[in-house]
Design a protein around this motif. Structure first.
Motif, PDB file in Angstrom:
ATOM      1  N   THR A  25       0.827  -1.195   0.000  1.00 42.60           N
ATOM      2  CA  THR A  25       0.000   0.000   0.000  1.00 42.60           C
ATOM      3  C   THR A  25       0.868   1.255   0.000  1.00 42.60           C
ATOM      4  OG1 THR A  25      -0.155   0.026   2.423  1.00 42.60           O
ATOM      5  CG2 THR A  25      -1.935  -1.084   1.216  1.00 42.60           C
ATOM      6  N   TYR A  26       0.225   2.342  -0.373  1.00 44.25           N
ATOM      7  CA  TYR A  26       0.866   3.648  -0.358  1.00 44.25           C
ATOM      8  C   TYR A  26      -0.221   4.675  -0.102  1.00 44.25           C
ATOM      9  CZ  TYR A  26       3.721   7.614  -1.740  1.00 44.25           C
ATOM     10  OH  TYR A  26       4.413   8.795  -1.742  1.00 44.25           O
ATOM     11  N   LYS A  27       0.095   5.713   0.643  1.00 47.18           N
ATOM     12  CA  LYS A  27      -0.867   6.778   0.950  1.00 47.18           C
ATOM     13  C   LYS A  27      -0.605   7.973   0.031  1.00 47.18           C
ATOM     14  CE  LYS A  27      -2.819   4.961   4.684  1.00 47.18           C
ATOM     15  NZ  LYS A  27      -4.227   4.734   4.847  1.00 47.18           N
ATOM     16  N   TYR A  28      -1.691   8.504  -0.514  1.00 46.00           N
ATOM     17  CA  TYR A  28      -1.631   9.676  -1.387  1.00 46.00           C
ATOM     18  C   TYR A  28      -2.542  10.741  -0.796  1.00 46.00           C
ATOM     19  CZ  TYR A  28      -2.139  12.566  -5.606  1.00 46.00           C
ATOM     20  OH  TYR A  28      -2.146  13.610  -6.499  1.00 46.00           O
ATOM     21  N   SER A  29      -2.065  11.956  -0.755  1.00 42.81           N
ATOM     22  CA  SER A  29      -2.861  13.065  -0.232  1.00 42.81           C
ATOM     23  C   SER A  29      -3.419  13.866  -1.398  1.00 42.81           C
ATOM     24  CB  SER A  29      -1.985  13.950   0.665  1.00 42.81           C
ATOM     25  OG  SER A  29      -2.749  15.004   1.186  1.00 42.81           O
ATOM     26  N   SER A  30      -4.736  13.774  -1.601  1.00 38.41           N
ATOM     27  CA  SER A  30      -5.378  14.512  -2.693  1.00 38.41           C
ATOM     28  C   SER A  30      -6.019  15.783  -2.151  1.00 38.41           C
ATOM     29  CB  SER A  30      -6.442  13.632  -3.365  1.00 38.41           C
ATOM     30  OG  SER A  30      -7.691  13.758  -2.718  1.00 38.41           O
ATOM     31  N   PRO A  31      -6.363  16.713  -3.026  1.00 38.50           N
ATOM     32  CA  PRO A  31      -7.034  17.939  -2.581  1.00 38.50           C
ATOM     33  C   PRO A  31      -8.415  17.689  -1.974  1.00 38.50           C
ATOM     34  CG  PRO A  31      -6.271  18.154  -4.859  1.00 38.50           C
ATOM     35  CD  PRO A  31      -6.052  16.744  -4.448  1.00 38.50           C
ATOM     36  N   ILE A  32      -8.975  16.503  -2.180  1.00 37.16           N
ATOM     37  CA  ILE A  32     -10.314  16.229  -1.631  1.00 37.16           C
ATOM     38  C   ILE A  32     -10.306  15.088  -0.611  1.00 37.16           C
ATOM     39  CG2 ILE A  32     -11.539  17.250  -3.581  1.00 37.16           C
ATOM     40  CD1 ILE A  32     -12.113  14.444  -4.624  1.00 37.16           C
ATOM     41  N   GLY A  33      -9.137  14.714  -0.143  1.00 41.89           N
ATOM     42  CA  GLY A  33      -9.050  13.704   0.906  1.00 41.89           C
ATOM     43  C   GLY A  33      -7.949  12.692   0.680  1.00 41.89           C
ATOM     44  N   GLY A  34      -7.607  12.001   1.753  1.00 48.93           N
ATOM     45  CA  GLY A  34      -6.581  10.969   1.685  1.00 48.93           C
ATOM     46  C   GLY A  34      -7.030   9.788   0.848  1.00 48.93           C
ATOM     47  N   ILE A  35      -6.068   9.187   0.170  1.00 47.19           N
ATOM     48  CA  ILE A  35      -6.322   8.037  -0.696  1.00 47.19           C
ATOM     49  C   ILE A  35      -5.331   6.943  -0.328  1.00 47.19           C
ATOM     50  CG2 ILE A  35      -6.140   7.192  -3.078  1.00 47.19           C
ATOM     51  CD1 ILE A  35      -7.154   9.932  -4.017  1.00 47.19           C
ATOM     52  N   THR A  36      -5.835   5.721  -0.240  1.00 47.76           N
ATOM     53  CA  THR A  36      -4.976   4.556  -0.047  1.00 47.76           C
ATOM     54  C   THR A  36      -4.927   3.802  -1.372  1.00 47.76           C
ATOM     55  OG1 THR A  36      -5.515   4.375   2.301  1.00 47.76           O
ATOM     56  CG2 THR A  36      -4.664   2.388   1.219  1.00 47.76           C
ATOM     57  N   ILE A  37      -3.712   3.508  -1.810  1.00 47.11           N
ATOM     58  CA  ILE A  37      -3.480   2.798  -3.067  1.00 47.11           C
ATOM     59  C   ILE A  37      -2.918   1.426  -2.720  1.00 47.11           C
ATOM     60  CG2 ILE A  37      -2.312   2.892  -5.301  1.00 47.11           C
ATOM     61  CD1 ILE A  37      -1.809   5.905  -4.736  1.00 47.11           C
ATOM     62  N   ALA A  38      -3.365   0.391  -3.433  1.00 50.26           N
ATOM     63  CA  ALA A  38      -2.885  -0.970  -3.175  1.00 50.26           C
ATOM     64  C   ALA A  38      -2.369  -1.609  -4.463  1.00 50.26           C
ATOM     65  CB  ALA A  38      -4.012  -1.826  -2.589  1.00 50.26           C
ATOM     66  N   SER A  39      -1.426  -2.522  -4.293  1.00 51.06           N
ATOM     67  CA  SER A  39      -0.831  -3.223  -5.429  1.00 51.06           C
ATOM     68  C   SER A  39      -0.427  -4.628  -5.033  1.00 51.06           C
ATOM     69  CB  SER A  39       0.414  -2.460  -5.916  1.00 51.06           C
ATOM     70  OG  SER A  39       1.111  -3.204  -6.896  1.00 51.06           O
ATOM     71  N   ASP A  40      -0.351  -5.482  -6.046  1.00 51.94           N
ATOM     72  CA  ASP A  40       0.169  -6.833  -5.860  1.00 51.94           C
ATOM     73  C   ASP A  40       1.682  -6.870  -6.102  1.00 51.94           C
ATOM     74  OD1 ASP A  40       0.344  -6.540  -8.632  1.00 51.94           O
ATOM     75  OD2 ASP A  40      -1.171  -8.063  -9.072  1.00 51.94           O
ATOM     76  N   GLY A  41       2.260  -5.704  -6.320  1.00 58.87           N
ATOM     77  CA  GLY A  41       3.688  -5.595  -6.598  1.00 58.87           C
ATOM     78  C   GLY A  41       3.964  -5.250  -8.053  1.00 58.87           C
ATOM     79  N   GLU A  42       3.012  -5.520  -8.917  1.00 63.09           N
ATOM     80  CA  GLU A  42       3.154  -5.253 -10.348  1.00 63.09           C
ATOM     81  C   GLU A  42       2.096  -4.274 -10.855  1.00 63.09           C
ATOM     82  OE1 GLU A  42       5.552  -6.566 -12.411  1.00 63.09           O
ATOM     83  OE2 GLU A  42       6.449  -7.462 -10.615  1.00 63.09           O
ATOM     84  N   SER A  43       0.844  -4.497 -10.433  1.00 68.29           N
ATOM     85  CA  SER A  43      -0.283  -3.727 -10.937  1.00 68.29           C
ATOM     86  C   SER A  43      -1.077  -3.122  -9.787  1.00 68.29           C
ATOM     87  CB  SER A  43      -1.215  -4.632 -11.758  1.00 68.29           C
ATOM     88  OG  SER A  43      -0.533  -5.182 -12.863  1.00 68.29           O
ATOM     89  N   LEU A  44      -1.888  -2.159 -10.122  1.00 63.48           N
ATOM     90  CA  LEU A  44      -2.773  -1.538  -9.152  1.00 63.48           C
ATOM     91  C   LEU A  44      -3.944  -2.477  -8.864  1.00 63.48           C
ATOM     92  CD1 LEU A  44      -2.806   1.290  -7.852  1.00 63.48           C
ATOM     93  CD2 LEU A  44      -4.353   1.992  -9.671  1.00 63.48           C
ATOM     94  N   THR A  45      -4.218  -2.723  -7.587  1.00 67.98           N
ATOM     95  CA  THR A  45      -5.336  -3.599  -7.200  1.00 67.98           C
ATOM     96  C   THR A  45      -6.408  -2.865  -6.413  1.00 67.98           C
ATOM     97  OG1 THR A  45      -4.166  -4.295  -5.200  1.00 67.98           O
ATOM     98  CG2 THR A  45      -3.911  -5.694  -7.167  1.00 67.98           C
ATOM     99  N   GLY A  46      -6.097  -1.667  -5.942  1.00 68.02           N
ATOM    100  CA  GLY A  46      -7.078  -0.904  -5.182  1.00 68.02           C
ATOM    101  C   GLY A  46      -6.716   0.561  -5.107  1.00 68.02           C
ATOM    102  N   LEU A  47      -7.749   1.392  -5.025  1.00 65.89           N
ATOM    103  CA  LEU A  47      -7.566   2.828  -4.834  1.00 65.89           C
ATOM    104  C   LEU A  47      -8.855   3.337  -4.192  1.00 65.89           C
ATOM    105  CD1 LEU A  47      -5.970   5.359  -7.263  1.00 65.89           C
ATOM    106  CD2 LEU A  47      -8.004   5.946  -5.966  1.00 65.89           C
ATOM    107  N   TRP A  48      -8.753   3.740  -2.924  1.00 63.91           N
ATOM    108  CA  TRP A  48      -9.941   4.137  -2.165  1.00 63.91           C
ATOM    109  C   TRP A  48      -9.698   5.460  -1.459  1.00 63.91           C
ATOM    110  CZ3 TRP A  48      -7.279  -0.458  -1.329  1.00 63.91           C
ATOM    111  CH2 TRP A  48      -7.875  -1.624  -1.822  1.00 63.91           C
ATOM    112  N   PHE A  49     -10.758   6.271  -1.384  1.00 64.21           N
ATOM    113  CA  PHE A  49     -10.705   7.410  -0.471  1.00 64.21           C
ATOM    114  C   PHE A  49     -10.726   6.834   0.931  1.00 64.21           C
ATOM    115  CE2 PHE A  49     -12.289   9.811  -4.132  1.00 64.21           C
ATOM    116  CZ  PHE A  49     -11.437  10.908  -4.080  1.00 64.21           C
ATOM    117  N   ASP A  50      -9.886   7.335   1.800  1.00 62.52           N
ATOM    118  CA  ASP A  50      -9.823   6.823   3.164  1.00 62.52           C
ATOM    119  C   ASP A  50     -11.199   6.928   3.815  1.00 62.52           C
ATOM    120  OD1 ASP A  50      -7.151   6.346   2.726  1.00 62.52           O
ATOM    121  OD2 ASP A  50      -6.452   8.106   3.822  1.00 62.52           O
ATOM    122  N   GLY A  51     -11.661   5.815   4.348  1.00 62.61           N
ATOM    123  CA  GLY A  51     -12.930   5.758   5.050  1.00 62.61           C
ATOM    124  C   GLY A  51     -14.153   5.571   4.175  1.00 62.61           C
TER     125      GLY A  51
END
Length: 177
Positions: free
Chosen positions: A4-30
């Protein structure tokens, strides 16, 4: 192992997930269904896919179409995968209705009927928000419903894509669409 990795967007925190190669998730926190495809065991690190996703998000949050898509790895039922594939074809700055998605599935599968509510369930469970643009789906009446990140975030994302959000409305709690 998932990462996972945390990204700070102008409209809220985002958590990004990966299997190591590709993106598997991207959610606004909460958000609703937050990290529902994420293993309980995961490690927060920076990966090339996260750098690419952050670049995509940086461009997007400047109100521009990124012009590329990070590598995605979606996992779900065949029905959800079909809906998510349709979502990926919605052009930047445009919308589609739940009914139009159900009509496309009817056409592709040669069915007699497909419930827009079932489509709504699949859209709501999209694990890669923004990049798989579930925020571009609206009700047939022009209502802004069904965004797991919240209607206010849906409106902000639509504004970033230069959509005239004044033509849409938010239905009152409990009203029929």
């Amino acid at each position: 192992m998932q990462f996972t990795y945390k990204y700070s967007s102008p409209i809220g925190g985002i958590t990004i997930a990966s299997d190591g190669e590709s993106l598997t998730g991207l959610w606004f926190d909460g958000q609703k269904y937050f990290a529902n495809t994420l293993d309980s065991r995961h490690k927060e690190i920076i990966l090339p896919i996260f750098e690419q996703t952050c670049e995509w998000l940086d461009i997007y949050f400047k109100g521009q179409c990124p012009g590329f898509t990070p590598s995605l790895h979606l996992s779900g039922t065949p029905f959800r995968m079909m809906v998510w594939e349709i979502l990926q074809k919605i052009p930047y700055g445009e919308t589609i209705t739940y009914k139009e998605i159900s009509e496309e599935i009817i056409r592709q599968k040669n069915l007699k009927y497909m419930s827009p509510q079932a489509v709504g369930g699949a859209v709501g469970h999209n694990p890669i928000s923004i990049i798989v643009p579930c925020h571009r789906v609206v009700g047939s009446s022009g209502s802004l419903t069904g965004y797991a990140g919240g209607v206010s975030k849906k409106v902000e994302l639509m504004k970033l894509e230069h959509m005239d959000t004044s033509v849409f409305f938010v239905p009152m709690q409990g009203s029929a669409l």
